[in-house]
Design an enzyme around this catalytic site. Structure first.
Site, PDB file in Angstrom:
ATOM      1  N   THR A  73       0.645  -1.257   0.125  1.00  0.00           N
ATOM      2  CA  THR A  73      -0.063  -0.137  -0.128  1.00  0.00           C
ATOM      3  C   THR A  73       1.294   1.132  -0.140  1.00  0.00           C
ATOM      4  O   THR A  73       1.847   1.216   0.237  1.00  0.00           O
ATOM      5  CB  THR A  73      -0.835  -0.109   0.977  1.00  0.00           C
ATOM      6  OG1 THR A  73      -1.659   0.817   1.118  1.00  0.00           O
ATOM      7  CG2 THR A  73      -0.318  -0.662   2.882  1.00  0.00           C
ATOM      8  N   ASP A  74      -0.192   2.359  -1.199  1.00  0.00           N
ATOM      9  CA  ASP A  74       1.102   3.493  -0.384  1.00  0.00           C
ATOM     10  C   ASP A  74       0.928   3.848   0.983  1.00  0.00           C
ATOM     11  O   ASP A  74       1.735   4.976   1.826  1.00  0.00           O
ATOM     12  CB  ASP A  74       0.416   4.588  -0.898  1.00  0.00           C
ATOM     13  CG  ASP A  74      -1.270   5.218  -0.670  1.00  0.00           C
ATOM     14  OD1 ASP A  74      -1.813   4.101   0.258  1.00  0.00           O
ATOM     15  OD2 ASP A  74      -1.682   6.176  -1.397  1.00  0.00           O
ATOM     16  N   GLU A  75       0.374   3.272   1.896  1.00  0.00           N
ATOM     17  CA  GLU A  75      -0.102   4.109   3.063  1.00  0.00           C
ATOM     18  C   GLU A  75       2.075   3.650   3.243  1.00  0.00           C
ATOM     19  O   GLU A  75       2.143   4.464   5.012  1.00  0.00           O
ATOM     20  CB  GLU A  75      -0.529   3.669   4.404  1.00  0.00           C
ATOM     21  CG  GLU A  75      -2.301   3.543   3.552  1.00  0.00           C
ATOM     22  CD  GLU A  75      -3.161   3.402   4.521  1.00  0.00           C
ATOM     23  OE1 GLU A  75      -3.144   4.014   5.703  1.00  0.00           O
ATOM     24  OE2 GLU A  75      -4.362   3.518   4.037  1.00  0.00           O
ATOM     25  N   TYR A 104      -1.609  -0.601  11.194  1.00  0.00           N
ATOM     26  CA  TYR A 104      -2.267  -0.581   9.789  1.00  0.00           C
ATOM     27  C   TYR A 104      -0.823  -0.581   8.750  1.00  0.00           C
ATOM     28  O   TYR A 104       0.001  -1.782   8.348  1.00  0.00           O
ATOM     29  CB  TYR A 104      -2.907  -0.564   9.292  1.00  0.00           C
ATOM     30  CG  TYR A 104      -3.098  -0.882   7.865  1.00  0.00           C
ATOM     31  CD1 TYR A 104      -3.755  -2.287   7.065  1.00  0.00           C
ATOM     32  CD2 TYR A 104      -3.155   0.109   6.274  1.00  0.00           C
ATOM     33  CE1 TYR A 104      -3.286  -2.835   5.430  1.00  0.00           C
ATOM     34  CE2 TYR A 104      -2.999  -0.043   5.548  1.00  0.00           C
ATOM     35  CZ  TYR A 104      -3.562  -1.508   4.815  1.00  0.00           C
ATOM     36  OH  TYR A 104      -3.107  -2.135   3.377  1.00  0.00           O
ATOM     37  N   LYS A 113       1.731  -3.682   7.713  1.00  0.00           N
ATOM     38  CA  LYS A 113       2.378  -3.555   5.786  1.00  0.00           C
ATOM     39  C   LYS A 113       3.385  -3.605   5.659  1.00  0.00           C
ATOM     40  O   LYS A 113       4.600  -3.837   4.677  1.00  0.00           O
ATOM     41  CB  LYS A 113       1.827  -2.579   5.233  1.00  0.00           C
ATOM     42  CG  LYS A 113       0.001  -2.831   5.154  1.00  0.00           C
ATOM     43  CD  LYS A 113      -0.218  -4.318   4.321  1.00  0.00           C
ATOM     44  CE  LYS A 113       0.080  -4.651   2.811  1.00  0.00           C
ATOM     45  NZ  LYS A 113      -0.645  -5.998   2.552  1.00  0.00           N
TER      46      LYS A 113
HETATM   47  P1  NAD Z   1      -9.879  -7.587   2.314  1.00  0.00           P
HETATM   48  O1  NAD Z   1     -10.043  -6.803   3.942  1.00  0.00           O
HETATM   49  O2  NAD Z   1     -10.746  -6.638   1.040  1.00  0.00           O
HETATM   50  O3  NAD Z   1      -9.816  -8.403   2.470  1.00  0.00           O
HETATM   51  C1  NAD Z   1      -8.698  -9.574   2.369  1.00  0.00           C
HETATM   52  C2  NAD Z   1      -8.863 -10.927   2.217  1.00  0.00           C
HETATM   53  O4  NAD Z   1      -7.128 -11.497   3.327  1.00  0.00           O
HETATM   54  C3  NAD Z   1     -10.260 -11.167   3.024  1.00  0.00           C
HETATM   55  O5  NAD Z   1     -10.743 -12.040   2.196  1.00  0.00           O
HETATM   56  C4  NAD Z   1      -9.549 -12.444   3.804  1.00  0.00           C
HETATM   57  O6  NAD Z   1     -10.094 -13.362   4.611  1.00  0.00           O
HETATM   58  C5  NAD Z   1      -8.163 -12.755   3.680  1.00  0.00           C
HETATM   59  N1  NAD Z   1      -7.805 -12.881   5.282  1.00  0.00           N
HETATM   60  C6  NAD Z   1      -7.274 -12.428   6.370  1.00  0.00           C
HETATM   61  N2  NAD Z   1      -6.445 -13.063   7.264  1.00  0.00           N
HETATM   62  C7  NAD Z   1      -6.489 -13.798   6.315  1.00  0.00           C
HETATM   63  C8  NAD Z   1      -5.170 -14.806   6.884  1.00  0.00           C
HETATM   64  N3  NAD Z   1      -4.692 -15.092   8.475  1.00  0.00           N
HETATM   65  N4  NAD Z   1      -4.741 -16.165   6.029  1.00  0.00           N
HETATM   66  C9  NAD Z   1      -6.498 -16.430   4.791  1.00  0.00           C
HETATM   67  N5  NAD Z   1      -6.978 -14.937   4.169  1.00  0.00           N
HETATM   68  C10 NAD Z   1      -6.480 -13.915   4.905  1.00  0.00           C
HETATM   69  O7  NAD Z   1      -8.822  -6.323   1.903  1.00  0.00           O
HETATM   70  P2  NAD Z   1      -8.325  -5.385   0.448  1.00  0.00           P
HETATM   71  O8  NAD Z   1      -8.812  -3.885   0.582  1.00  0.00           O
HETATM   72  O9  NAD Z   1      -8.847  -6.659  -1.225  1.00  0.00           O
HETATM   73  O10 NAD Z   1      -7.005  -5.557   0.192  1.00  0.00           O
HETATM   74  C11 NAD Z   1      -6.107  -6.562   0.165  1.00  0.00           C
HETATM   75  C12 NAD Z   1      -4.658  -6.192  -0.297  1.00  0.00           C
HETATM   76  O11 NAD Z   1      -4.265  -5.195  -0.762  1.00  0.00           O
HETATM   77  C13 NAD Z   1      -4.312  -5.855   1.508  1.00  0.00           C
HETATM   78  O12 NAD Z   1      -2.594  -6.376   1.392  1.00  0.00           O
HETATM   79  C14 NAD Z   1      -4.013  -4.618   1.147  1.00  0.00           C
HETATM   80  O13 NAD Z   1      -2.848  -4.200   2.635  1.00  0.00           O
HETATM   81  C15 NAD Z   1      -3.790  -4.058  -0.033  1.00  0.00           C
HETATM   82  N6  NAD Z   1      -3.978  -2.518  -0.788  1.00  0.00           N
HETATM   83  C16 NAD Z   1      -5.197  -2.789  -0.471  1.00  0.00           C
HETATM   84  C17 NAD Z   1      -6.045  -0.886  -0.738  1.00  0.00           C
HETATM   85  C18 NAD Z   1      -7.532  -0.803  -0.921  1.00  0.00           C
HETATM   86  O14 NAD Z   1      -7.650   0.906  -0.806  1.00  0.00           O
HETATM   87  N7  NAD Z   1      -8.283  -1.779  -0.894  1.00  0.00           N
HETATM   88  C19 NAD Z   1      -5.396  -0.141  -1.377  1.00  0.00           C
HETATM   89  C20 NAD Z   1      -3.657  -0.419  -1.329  1.00  0.00           C
HETATM   90  C21 NAD Z   1      -3.214  -2.083  -0.620  1.00  0.00           C
HETATM   91  O1  DAU Z   2      -4.434   3.935   0.574  1.00  0.00           O
HETATM   92  C1  DAU Z   2      -4.074   2.985   0.629  1.00  0.00           C
HETATM   93  C2  DAU Z   2      -5.411   1.804   1.657  1.00  0.00           C
HETATM   94  O2  DAU Z   2      -6.088   3.070   1.266  1.00  0.00           O
HETATM   95  C3  DAU Z   2      -5.048   0.557   1.998  1.00  0.00           C
HETATM   96  O3  DAU Z   2      -3.933   0.430   1.824  1.00  0.00           O
HETATM   97  C4  DAU Z   2      -6.146   0.707   2.932  1.00  0.00           C
HETATM   98  O4  DAU Z   2      -6.535  -1.112   3.223  1.00  0.00           O
HETATM   99  C5  DAU Z   2      -7.549   1.116   2.338  1.00  0.00           C
HETATM  100  O5  DAU Z   2      -8.336   0.342   3.719  1.00  0.00           O
HETATM  101  C6  DAU Z   2      -7.146   2.287   2.261  1.00  0.00           C
HETATM  102  O6  DAU Z   2      -6.859   2.503   3.036  1.00  0.00           O
HETATM  103  P1  DAU Z   2      -7.840   4.169   3.954  1.00  0.00           P
HETATM  104  O7  DAU Z   2      -8.119   4.572   5.515  1.00  0.00           O
HETATM  105  O8  DAU Z   2      -6.779   5.445   3.603  1.00  0.00           O
HETATM  106  O9  DAU Z   2      -9.318   4.204   3.330  1.00  0.00           O
HETATM  107  P2  DAU Z   2     -10.982   3.625   3.890  1.00  0.00           P
HETATM  108  O10 DAU Z   2     -11.742   4.199   3.310  1.00  0.00           O
HETATM  109  O11 DAU Z   2     -11.130   3.839   5.521  1.00  0.00           O
HETATM  110  O12 DAU Z   2     -10.868   5.922   4.460  1.00  0.00           O
HETATM  111  C7  DAU Z   2     -10.612   6.912   3.820  1.00  0.00           C
HETATM  112  C8  DAU Z   2     -10.033   8.516   4.084  1.00  0.00           C
HETATM  113  O13 DAU Z   2     -12.238   8.159   4.902  1.00  0.00           O
HETATM  114  C9  DAU Z   2      -9.694   8.068   5.053  1.00  0.00           C
HETATM  115  O14 DAU Z   2      -8.821   9.249   5.275  1.00  0.00           O
HETATM  116  C10 DAU Z   2     -10.582   8.102   5.889  1.00  0.00           C
HETATM  117  C11 DAU Z   2     -11.793   8.460   6.162  1.00  0.00           C
HETATM  118  N1  DAU Z   2     -12.969   7.966   6.542  1.00  0.00           N
HETATM  119  C12 DAU Z   2     -13.187   6.936   6.522  1.00  0.00           C
HETATM  120  C13 DAU Z   2     -14.218   6.549   7.489  1.00  0.00           C
HETATM  121  C14 DAU Z   2     -14.640   4.440   7.113  1.00  0.00           C
HETATM  122  C15 DAU Z   2     -14.525   8.805   7.196  1.00  0.00           C
HETATM  123  O15 DAU Z   2     -14.211  10.297   7.536  1.00  0.00           O
HETATM  124  N2  DAU Z   2     -14.721   8.610   8.046  1.00  0.00           N
HETATM  125  C16 DAU Z   2     -15.299   7.044   7.902  1.00  0.00           C
HETATM  126  O16 DAU Z   2     -16.052   6.588   8.196  1.00  0.00           O
END
Ligand code: NAD
Ligand code: DAU
Length: 366
Positions: free
Chosen positions: A137-139, A172, A176
Site C-alpha cells: 500500500t501507499d500508506e 496497519y 504492511k
Molecule cells: P480485504 O480486507 O477486502 O480482504 C482481505 C482478504 O484476506 C479477505 O478475503 C480475508 O479473508 C483474507 N485474509 C485475512 N487474513 C487472512 C489469513 N490469515 N489467511 C488467509 N487469508 C486471510 O482487503 P483488500 O482491501 O482487498 O486489500 C487486499 C490487499 O491489498 C491487502 O494486502 C492490502 O494491504 C492491499 N491494498 C489495499 C488497498 C485498498 O484500497 N483496499 C490499497 C492498496 C493496497
Molecule cells: O491508501 C491505500 C489504503 O486505502 C489501503 O492500504 C487500505 O487497506 C484501505 O483501507 C485504504 O485506507 P484508508 O484509511 O485511506 O481508507 P478508508 O476507506 O478507511 O478511509 C478513506 C478516508 O476516509 C480516510 O481519510 C478516512 C476517511 N473516513 C473513513 C471512514 C471509514 C471518514 O472520514 N469516515 C469514515 O467513516
C-alpha cells in the site's frame, strides 16, 4: 505456458477482482485461492467463477506455515500473488496484534513456505521461473503535506515515489511496511524472486462496507448519518479496482524481479469532496433531488494519527510497462455507486453477517 499459482486473500475486495481476471484470462493456469474467510472474505464475491475448472478455493490461514508449505509442494506452485491481509486502518487502531500476526507473520510464513520448495529447485518449477509478488500500500510511505488545500488537485507539491523513505503511522501501515521489508529481505538473503507494489486507495464493487465509499453509499441509501472524520480535509488518491487488477496482471508477468512499482491514477480527492460527489450521484440514481441528503454529513472526532495526504507517482509503471488507468474517476464512481445500489442483497448480507454462512452452505450442497 501452464502455471500453478496461489492467490492469497482472493475472497476479499481486490483479491476477488484479481482472481476473476486470472481465471478468465488464463484458462491454462491452475489458480488456488487461499483465504481464511475472515469477516472481510466473502465467497459470494466469486460466484461467477467458482465452478471453473482452472479455479480452486482453499480455506486456510497464511499464518499456518506447515499447511501452506504442504500446499505449495503438493501443487508444485510456481507463483504466489499475496493479497491476504487485515486491511482496515480503524480496526488496526483497536486491535494491532491481529494486524501484526496476519500481515507480518502471515507474510513471513508464506515466504518461508515458498523458499522451502523453490530454493532447492533454483527458483524454477518444471522450467517455469518462480515469482513471489507482494501487494502493498501507499500508506507505508506515511503522509504528505497539504501545501495547496484550496482549488484543484494536486493538493501538494510532492508525491510518493518508489524512492520515498518508509514512514508508517498506523498499526496497519506499520505491519504492511514490516511485511514489505521481509519480502525484500528474502530476495537479498535467499535470492527469492520477489516483486513489491504499493498502490493507492482502491474503489469499486465488492468492497467491504466499513471503508469510506461503500459505507457512505449504503448510509445515503438508508438515510443514516455520514461520519466524516475531522473536517474532511484529508486527501486520498483513488484508483478503480479493476485498473489495479490489470496492473497486477501486467507486473506479475512482465515486472522485473526485486523491483518496486507504485500504482496510482494521479487522482487526488479531499474526503469532503468525495462525500458530496457520492451524495449527488447516489441521490440522482435513487431518483432523489441531487444534494437532498447533504444534511446527513456529520463531522466526527478525527481518526487517531490520521494521515493528511496520499499521492502516488506511478510514472515508473507507465514508462517501463506501459500501464495506465482505463477509467476516469467520474465514470468509475458512477459505475461503483450503481453497482452497490443494484446489489442490495450483497450489501444486506455483508452488513448482517449472513455471507459467512455461504461457505458452509456451498459445501453442504456439493
Ligand atoms: P480485504 O480486507 O477486502 O480482504 C482481505 C482478504 O484476506 C479477505 O478475503 C480475508 O479473508 C483474507 N485474509 C485475512 N487474513 C487472512 C489469513 N490469515 N489467511 C488467509 N487469508 C486471510 O482487503 P483488500 O482491501 O482487498 O486489500 C487486499 C490487499 O491489498 C491487502 O494486502 C492490502 O494491504 C492491499 N491494498 C489495499 C488497498 C485498498 O484500497 N483496499 C490499497 C492498496 C493496497
Ligand atoms: O491508501 C491505500 C489504503 O486505502 C489501503 O492500504 C487500505 O487497506 C484501505 O483501507 C485504504 O485506507 P484508508 O484509511 O485511506 O481508507 P478508508 O476507506 O478507511 O478511509 C478513506 C478516508 O476516509 C480516510 O481519510 C478516512 C476517511 N473516513 C473513513 C471512514 C471509514 C471518514 O472520514 N469516515 C469514515 O467513516
Amino acid at each position: 505456458m501452464k502455471r500453478n499459482l496461489i492467490i492469497t486473500g482472493g475472497a476479499g475486495f481486490i483479491g476477488s477482482h484479481v482472481v476473476r481476471l486470472f481465471v478468465n484470462k488464463y484458462p491454462e493456469y491452475r489458480i488456488l485461492n487461499l483465504d481464511k474467510l475472515t469477516y472481510a472474505g466473502n465467497l459470494a464475491n466469486l460466484k461467477d467463477v467458482e465452478d471453473r475448472p482452472n479455479y480452486t478455493f482453499v480455506k486456510g490461514d497464511i499464518c499456518d506455515y506447515e499447511s501452506v508449505r504442504d500446499l505449495v509442494r503438493e501443487n508444485r506452485i510456481d507463483g504466489i500473488i499475496h493479497l491476504a491481509a487485515e486491511s482496515h486502518v480503524d480496526r488496526s487502531i483497536k486491535d494491532p496484534f491481529t494486524f501484526a500476526r496476519t500481515n507480518v507473520l502471515g507474510t513471513l510464513s508464506l515466504l518461508q513456505a515458498a523458499k522451502d520448495f523453490w530454493q532447492p529447485l533454483g527458483y524454477r518449477v518444471d522450467g517455469v521461473p518462480c515469482r513471489f509478488y507482494h501487494i502493498s500500500t501507499d500508506e507505508v510511505y506515511g503522509a504528505l503535506e497539504l501545501t495547496r488545500p484550496e482549488g484543484e488537485a494536486p493538493y501538494g507539491d510532492d508525491f510518493f515515489t518508489e524512492e520515498t523513505k518508509y514512514n508508517p503511522h498506523s498499526p496497519y501501515s506499520a505491519a504492511k511496511a514490516s511485511s514489505d521489508h521481509f519480502v525484500r529481505a528474502f530476495h537479498d538473503t535467499y535470492g527469492m524472486p520477489t516483486i513489491v507494489t504499493n498502490c493507492s486507495n482502491n474503489y469499486g464493487p465488492y468492497q467491504f462496507p466499513e471503508k469510506l465509499i461503500p459505507l457512505f453509499v449504503n448510509n445515503i441509501r438508508n438515510r443514516k448519518p455520514l461520519p466524516v472524520y475531522g473536517k474532511g480535509e484529508n486527501v486520498r488518491d483513488w484508483l478503480y479496482v479493476e485498473d489495479h487488477a490489470r496492473a497486477i496482471d501486467l507486473i506479475f508477468h512482465e515486472g522485473k524481479v526485486a523491483e518496486t512499482y507504485n500504482i496510482g491514477g494521479f487522482n487526488e480527492w479531499k474526503n469532503i469532496d468525495i462525500v458530496r460527489t457520492l451524495i449527488r450521484v447516489t441521490d440522482r440514481l435513487l431518483g432523489r433531488a441531487e444534494g437532498e441528503d447533504d444534511d446527513l454529513i456529520t463531522f466526527v472526532t478525527d481518526r487517531a494519527g490520521h494521515d493528511l495526504r496520499y499521492a502516488i507517482d506511478s510514472t515508473k509503471l507507465s514508462r517501463e510497462l506501459g500501464w495506465k488507468p482505463s477509467l476516469q474517476f467520474e465514470e468509475g464512481i458512477e459505475k461503483t455507486v450503481r453497482w452497490y445500489l443494484e446489489n442490495q442483497e450483497w450489501l444486506d448480507q455483508v452488513t448482517s453477517g449472513d455471507y459467512q454462512k455461504y461457505y458452509e452452505q456451498m459445501y453442504r450442497n456439493r
